[in-house]
Design a protein around this motif. Structure first.
Motif, PDB file in Angstrom:
ATOM      1  N   ALA A   1       0.842  -1.192   0.000  1.00 51.75           N
ATOM      2  CA  ALA A   1       0.000   0.000   0.000  1.00 51.75           C
ATOM      3  C   ALA A   1       0.878   1.243   0.000  1.00 51.75           C
ATOM      4  N   SER A   2       0.290   2.370  -0.418  1.00 50.15           N
ATOM      5  CA  SER A   2       1.020   3.626  -0.363  1.00 50.15           C
ATOM      6  C   SER A   2       1.191   4.089   1.079  1.00 50.15           C
ATOM      7  N   SER A   3       0.301   3.645   1.941  1.00 46.74           N
ATOM      8  CA  SER A   3       0.382   3.865   3.371  1.00 46.74           C
ATOM      9  C   SER A   3      -0.419   2.746   4.016  1.00 46.74           C
ATOM     10  N   TYR A   4      -0.533   2.756   5.351  1.00 45.33           N
ATOM     11  CA  TYR A   4      -1.204   1.660   6.017  1.00 45.33           C
ATOM     12  C   TYR A   4      -2.291   2.162   6.951  1.00 45.33           C
ATOM     13  N   PRO A   5      -3.457   1.520   6.937  1.00 49.42           N
ATOM     14  CA  PRO A   5      -4.548   1.947   7.827  1.00 49.42           C
ATOM     15  C   PRO A   5      -4.142   1.942   9.290  1.00 49.42           C
ATOM     16  N   GLU A   6      -3.374   0.938   9.710  1.00 48.99           N
ATOM     17  CA  GLU A   6      -3.012   0.814  11.115  1.00 48.99           C
ATOM     18  C   GLU A   6      -2.190   2.009  11.590  1.00 48.99           C
ATOM     19  N   GLU A   7      -1.366   2.560  10.708  1.00 47.39           N
ATOM     20  CA  GLU A   7      -0.553   3.694  11.140  1.00 47.39           C
ATOM     21  C   GLU A   7      -1.436   4.880  11.500  1.00 47.39           C
ATOM     22  N   ALA A   8      -2.468   5.112  10.707  1.00 48.63           N
ATOM     23  CA  ALA A   8      -3.406   6.191  11.021  1.00 48.63           C
ATOM     24  C   ALA A   8      -4.150   5.890  12.315  1.00 48.63           C
ATOM     25  N   LEU A   9      -4.600   4.645  12.478  1.00 54.42           N
ATOM     26  CA  LEU A   9      -5.323   4.266  13.684  1.00 54.42           C
ATOM     27  C   LEU A   9      -4.432   4.367  14.916  1.00 54.42           C
ATOM     28  N   ASN A  10      -3.182   3.930  14.781  1.00 55.59           N
ATOM     29  CA  ASN A  10      -2.273   3.945  15.919  1.00 55.59           C
ATOM     30  C   ASN A  10      -1.820   5.349  16.289  1.00 55.59           C
ATOM     31  N   MET A  11      -2.017   6.294  15.379  1.00 53.48           N
ATOM     32  CA  MET A  11      -1.599   7.657  15.664  1.00 53.48           C
ATOM     33  C   MET A  11      -2.732   8.481  16.271  1.00 53.48           C
ATOM     34  N   TYR A  12      -3.960   8.220  15.846  1.00 49.92           N
ATOM     35  CA  TYR A  12      -5.051   9.122  16.188  1.00 49.92           C
ATOM     36  C   TYR A  12      -6.073   8.564  17.175  1.00 49.92           C
ATOM     37  N   THR A  13      -6.048   7.273  17.471  1.00 55.21           N
ATOM     38  CA  THR A  13      -7.011   6.724  18.408  1.00 55.21           C
ATOM     39  C   THR A  13      -6.410   6.640  19.808  1.00 55.21           C
ATOM     40  N   THR A  14      -7.287   6.587  20.807  1.00 51.80           N
ATOM     41  CA  THR A  14      -6.821   6.483  22.194  1.00 51.80           C
ATOM     42  C   THR A  14      -6.022   5.201  22.396  1.00 51.80           C
ATOM     43  N   GLN A  15      -6.517   4.080  21.862  1.00 48.43           N
ATOM     44  CA  GLN A  15      -5.801   2.815  22.003  1.00 48.43           C
ATOM     45  C   GLN A  15      -4.458   2.872  21.298  1.00 48.43           C
ATOM     46  N   GLY A  16      -4.439   3.504  20.127  1.00 51.04           N
ATOM     47  CA  GLY A  16      -3.185   3.631  19.385  1.00 51.04           C
ATOM     48  C   GLY A  16      -2.155   4.444  20.147  1.00 51.04           C
ATOM     49  N   LYS A  17      -2.593   5.511  20.772  1.00 47.61           N
ATOM     50  CA  LYS A  17      -1.671   6.346  21.548  1.00 47.61           C
ATOM     51  C   LYS A  17      -1.139   5.583  22.753  1.00 47.61           C
ATOM     52  N   LYS A  18      -2.011   4.764  23.363  1.00 50.79           N
ATOM     53  CA  LYS A  18      -1.567   3.961  24.505  1.00 50.79           C
ATOM     54  C   LYS A  18      -0.545   2.916  24.052  1.00 50.79           C
ATOM     55  N   LEU A  19      -0.753   2.332  22.859  1.00 56.29           N
ATOM     56  CA  LEU A  19       0.215   1.376  22.322  1.00 56.29           C
ATOM     57  C   LEU A  19       1.558   2.066  22.094  1.00 56.29           C
ATOM     58  N   TYR A  20       1.523   3.261  21.524  1.00 54.02           N
ATOM     59  CA  TYR A  20       2.757   4.026  21.292  1.00 54.02           C
ATOM     60  C   TYR A  20       3.495   4.261  22.609  1.00 54.02           C
TER      61      TYR A  20
END
Length: 202
Positions: free
Chosen positions: A3-22
């Motif tokens: 892909a040109s980018s990945y859905p998970e990267e957007a989810l991991n950056m902008y969602t509460t769960q994604g921020k907690k994972l980071y």
């Protein structure tokens, strides 16, 4: 499917769960020292976090999508991180890199149909005594066809027009995958709906 980018990267950056994972991954990174290579680095968030705290250590990021790597390289340039390299590569094929103290692979293996060469890469790249941190979805919450998802409008917005491979791994499955005399399990937990495995290379 590249892909040109990945859905998970957007989810991991902008969602509460994604921020907690980071935050969770960064807390584990802050315990490490020495050189580091990130497999499936995306736009380089974790590699750059590590590079900021280890200005004299070699830091590499490997990803298949050149669009992501361009962004990662620009970020490294703006931060004046001359010790960081972002390189295009396929983690399902033998990689030429050796002698790294640490490897991380965050939310990547669920997109790899075959993990045999990936596991071998970990063995050959990681120094004895080195640390490997892996996270992947613990449960899959979408309909699959042999691991492949037919793209909906959301996936298509990321340039995904063909079937998209997405799996998930329980902790027992991951332990079997890395069960050998080459690794010692340091930590294995389920957190934020992710299977987390931290290994030491023997």
């Amino acid at each position: 499917m590249l892909a040109s980018s990945y859905p998970e990267e957007a989810l991991n950056m902008y969602t509460t769960q994604g921020k907690k994972l980071y935050e969770f991954v960064c807390s584990e990174l802050d315990k490490l020292s020495g050189s580091l290579i990130e497999l499936g680095c995306g736009k380089g968030r974790f590699a750059l976090h590590y590079a900021d705290r280890h200005p004299t250590d070699k830091v590499y990021g490997i990803d298949l999508a050149e669009n992501n790597l361009k962004i990662a390289r620009l970020r490294a340039k703006l931060m004046n991180y001359s010790h960081v390299r972002f390189i295009q590569g396929d983690v399902t094929k033998p990689l030429p890199y050796r002698h790294f103290s640490n490897i991380i692979c965050i939310e990547t293996i669920e997109h790899l149909p075959d993990l045999g060469t990936f596991v071998q890469n970990i063995k050959t790249i990681l120094n004895r005594g080195g640390t490997f941190i892996l996270t992947t979805p613990h449960e899959l919450r979408c309909t699959r066809d042999g691991g492949y998802i037919k793209p909906n409008h959301y996936l298509q917005s990321f340039g995904i027009t063909d079937k998209y491979f997405h799996s998930g791994y329980t902790l027992p499955e991951l332990k079997i995958l890395f069960q050998s005399k080459d690794f010692e399990i340091v930590k294995s937990i389920v957190a934020l709906s992710k299977s987390v495995l931290i290994l030491k290379r023997l």
